[in-house]
Design a protein around this motif. Structure first.
Motif, PDB file in Angstrom:
ATOM      1  N   THR A 194      30.828  51.443  26.010  1.00 56.95           N
ATOM      2  CA  THR A 194      31.002  50.550  27.155  1.00 56.95           C
ATOM      3  C   THR A 194      29.897  50.751  28.174  1.00 56.95           C
ATOM      4  N   LEU A 195      29.579  52.009  28.459  1.00 60.58           N
ATOM      5  CA  LEU A 195      28.497  52.304  29.404  1.00 60.58           C
ATOM      6  C   LEU A 195      27.159  51.794  28.878  1.00 60.58           C
ATOM      7  N   ASP A 196      26.915  51.967  27.588  1.00 62.42           N
ATOM      8  CA  ASP A 196      25.656  51.478  27.019  1.00 62.42           C
ATOM      9  C   ASP A 196      25.568  49.957  27.097  1.00 62.42           C
ATOM     10  N   ARG A 202      32.752  47.891  41.947  1.00 63.92           N
ATOM     11  CA  ARG A 202      32.887  46.809  40.965  1.00 63.92           C
ATOM     12  C   ARG A 202      33.282  47.405  39.610  1.00 63.92           C
ATOM     13  N   PRO A 203      34.442  47.042  39.080  1.00 66.90           N
ATOM     14  CA  PRO A 203      34.790  47.502  37.723  1.00 66.90           C
ATOM     15  C   PRO A 203      33.959  46.777  36.677  1.00 66.90           C
ATOM     16  N   ALA A 204      33.507  47.523  35.673  1.00 70.01           N
ATOM     17  CA  ALA A 204      32.738  46.936  34.574  1.00 70.01           C
ATOM     18  C   ALA A 204      33.595  46.713  33.342  1.00 70.01           C
ATOM     19  N   ALA A 205      34.565  47.599  33.123  1.00 70.29           N
ATOM     20  CA  ALA A 205      35.416  47.483  31.935  1.00 70.29           C
ATOM     21  C   ALA A 205      36.566  48.459  32.056  1.00 70.29           C
ATOM     22  N   LEU A 244      41.343  54.087  31.467  1.00 73.39           N
ATOM     23  CA  LEU A 244      40.126  54.498  32.162  1.00 73.39           C
ATOM     24  C   LEU A 244      39.325  53.272  32.577  1.00 73.39           C
ATOM     25  N   THR A 245      39.009  53.203  33.853  1.00 68.45           N
ATOM     26  CA  THR A 245      38.214  52.097  34.378  1.00 68.45           C
ATOM     27  C   THR A 245      36.788  52.573  34.611  1.00 68.45           C
TER      28      THR A 245
END
Length: 559
Positions: free
Chosen positions: A452-454, A526-529, A544-545
């Protein structure tokens, strides 16, 4: 050509050890390549090795900024060599750290075949090594980057060499220097990997043999003088360096904080009753489970045979040692499984009695059904529709191994039963560990978080400001995936990371504190996922956000 003649052909010379090593390779390699980093021990070992490569300090073992004074350095050096040769620390590729474990499993299978050939005959050696290489326990440890498969390999090498020395003495023949060298080299590397365990296995076997045979003169020919010098040359340099580097703190922690609690009680909740390992043996020795009862019968009725006696003197004291130990983990008995495999293989030489065939067949079917149930449960609880093919395949192969092996055993075809069950069992293991389990997304939170981070270009590897702050989820696999500097903090620390432009991962239980801290800073995030799943290490459901490291004032967030 009959199966027996093929087995005889495959067991000539060095073919048996090579074939056994190939079985271990086939059983372990797919899982090595497919399984994500596992919690918790594997990722701790791999992360500590990664830090050695990053810092150039190959003496003091650390996990992030904390000393990791539990085990000797041997496995870390082996992993570092593997990573340097095949990958690099920055790539964070777990398969490269697993290579020493796979090689350890292959060595264990080859050494078991080598030793059993001397104790019994070449065909029994071929079967013994192949049984060990295919066992569910060793083939699983073969793809986990920690000490146990490597320890099994080095200990089995030492015991196989000892077996050859023992049998050479009984035949009135001299033992080769190479065989004695293998004994001392195996013990030395075992000590560098996991301290006294390998030594205790050998010492217990020697003492038991001396008492049973009522003579120990043959042990003088093991090359004690140069062997102990070799042992010291391999083990003492690091022991001296770590003593100086930590002012003796390593030994205080390794003995006082790791070994002593294992002897005093069930460390970290890993306790079990006497008989724990025995109850698990039918599952962990699958697909050779069908020969367990026959192996016990051979051990009793043929105990006066030198080969059987040696295997018993290896198996029984080691098994009792771990059964008596209050702390119990399933892999503890692995150094004894070579002896068990030898007895199983020896049972194939004999006509197997009706009771042993029925009990062995029932256990085989039951263990195959148990593995099939694991596959079905995994699919039902954590799988998706796309995983169904692997579930069906793993289920059919596991049931097939259990049922086909049992049927052939009841038809008095023990060798064919073993080979058939072995081939199907190895295939079932591959379907589980390389096919189904890696696809059960909710079980691998760290992998999903890293992906997700990538994808959002928020990981340090993609150029985002770091380190990533994580609160409420502290599994070593995430640190291994994201890097040594990953910050484990609380909700307030995660809020500070956002204020500094760094991404944060916040578990639901820390969300309130995180939002309160952000509000106090006059910011929002800002949430990304969102990543959800099961933390299988502690059984907790996690939510986990992932937040972007782009702080904005609360008024900017208004529509």
């Amino acid at each position: 050509m009959t199966l027996e003649s093929r087995l005889d052909d495959w067991s000539r010379g060095w073919r048996a050890p090579l074939f056994a090593a190939l079985v271990a390779l086939i059983a372990g390699l797919p899982g090595l390549l497919a399984m994500p980093p596992l919690d918790r021990d594997e990722s701790r070992f791999a992360q500590a090795t990664s830090q050695m490569l990053e810092t150039g300090d190959y003496v003091v073992i650390k996990f992030q900024d904390q000393p990791r004074f539990k085990k000797p350095v041997g496995i870390h050096w082996m992993q570092a060599l593997s990573v340097k040769a095949l990958s690099d620390a920055e790539a964070r590729q777990i398969w490269a750290y697993r290579i020493p474990s796979l090689l350890g499993a292959m060595l264990a299978a080859a050494a078991c075949a080598w030793g059993a050939a001397a104790l019994f005959d070449p065909r029994t050696g071929l079967l013994a090594g192949s049984i060990l290489g295919a066992t569910f326990l060793l083939s699983s440890e073969a793809f986990i980057a920690k000490t146990d498969a490597a320890l099994c390999g080095t200990t089995t090498l030492a015991m196989a060499a000892l077996a050859r020395v023992y049998m050479a003495h009984r035949r009135g023949e001299p033992s080769s220097k190479g065989t004695k060298l293998a004994f001392w080299l195996g013990l030395s590397l075992a000590a560098l990997i996991k301290g006294p365990v390998g030594l205790l296995v050998a010492i217990f076997a020697l003492v038991t043999l001396a008492v049973w045979d009522r003579k120990a003169g043959w042990m003088k020919g093991l090359g004690w003088t140069w062997g102990l010098i070799l042992f010291a040359a391999i083990t003492l340099p690091w022991a001296m360096m770590i003593t100086v580097a930590t002012d003796g703190a390593f030994w205080g922690a390794a003995v006082g904080a790791d070994l002593a609690p294992k002897l005093a009680g069930g460390q970290e909740g890993h306790s079990g009753p006497f008989g724990y390992h025995t109850l698990l043996a039918p599952l962990l020795s699958f697909p050779a489970t069908l020969l367990l009862p026959a192996a016990l019968v051979v051990g009793w009725t043929k105990r006066d045979e030198p080969g059987v006696r040696f295997a018993l003197c290896w198996l029984i004291p080691t098994w009792l040692m771990f059964e008596l130990l209050p702390t119990k983990l399933v892999h503890y008995e692995l150094p004894a499984y070579g002896a068990l495999a030898m007895l199983m293989a020896a049972a194939v030489r004999e006509p197997i009695g009706q009771r042993s065939r029925w009990i062995g067949g029932a256990l085989s079917v039951l263990m195959g059904a148990a593995l099939a149930a694991v596959a079905i449960y995994g699919q039902t609880a954590f799988g998706a529709a796309s995983d169904l093919v692997w579930t069906i395949l793993a289920t059919l192969l596991a049931l097939g191994a259990g049922v086909a092996g049992a049927a052939l055993l009841l038809l008095h075809q023990s060798a064919r039963a073993l080979v058939t069950a072995g081939a199907l069992g190895v295939a079932a293991h591959i379907a589980l560990t390389a096919g189904l389990i890696p696809r059960l997304e909710p079980l691998f939170l760290s992998r999903d978080l890293a992906r997700t981070l990538d994808a959002a270009r928020l990981s340090p590897q993609s150029g985002a400001p770091g380190p990533v702050a994580v609160t409420g989820y502290a599994e070593p696999s995430l640190i291994f995936k994201l890097g040594t500097t990953t910050q484990l903090t609380d909700g307030a620390g995660a809020a500070r990371a956002i204020s500094e432009g760094r991404p944060a991962i916040v578990e639901a239980r820390e969300e309130k504190l995180f939002q309160t801290a952000l509000k106090a800073l006059g910011l929002t995030a800002r949430p990304a996922a969102v990543v959800e799943g099961l933390n299988y290490s502690d059984g907790d459901e996690e939510r986990l956000t992932v937040y972007r490291g782009e702080p904005i004032a609360p008024q900017e967030a208004q529509p």
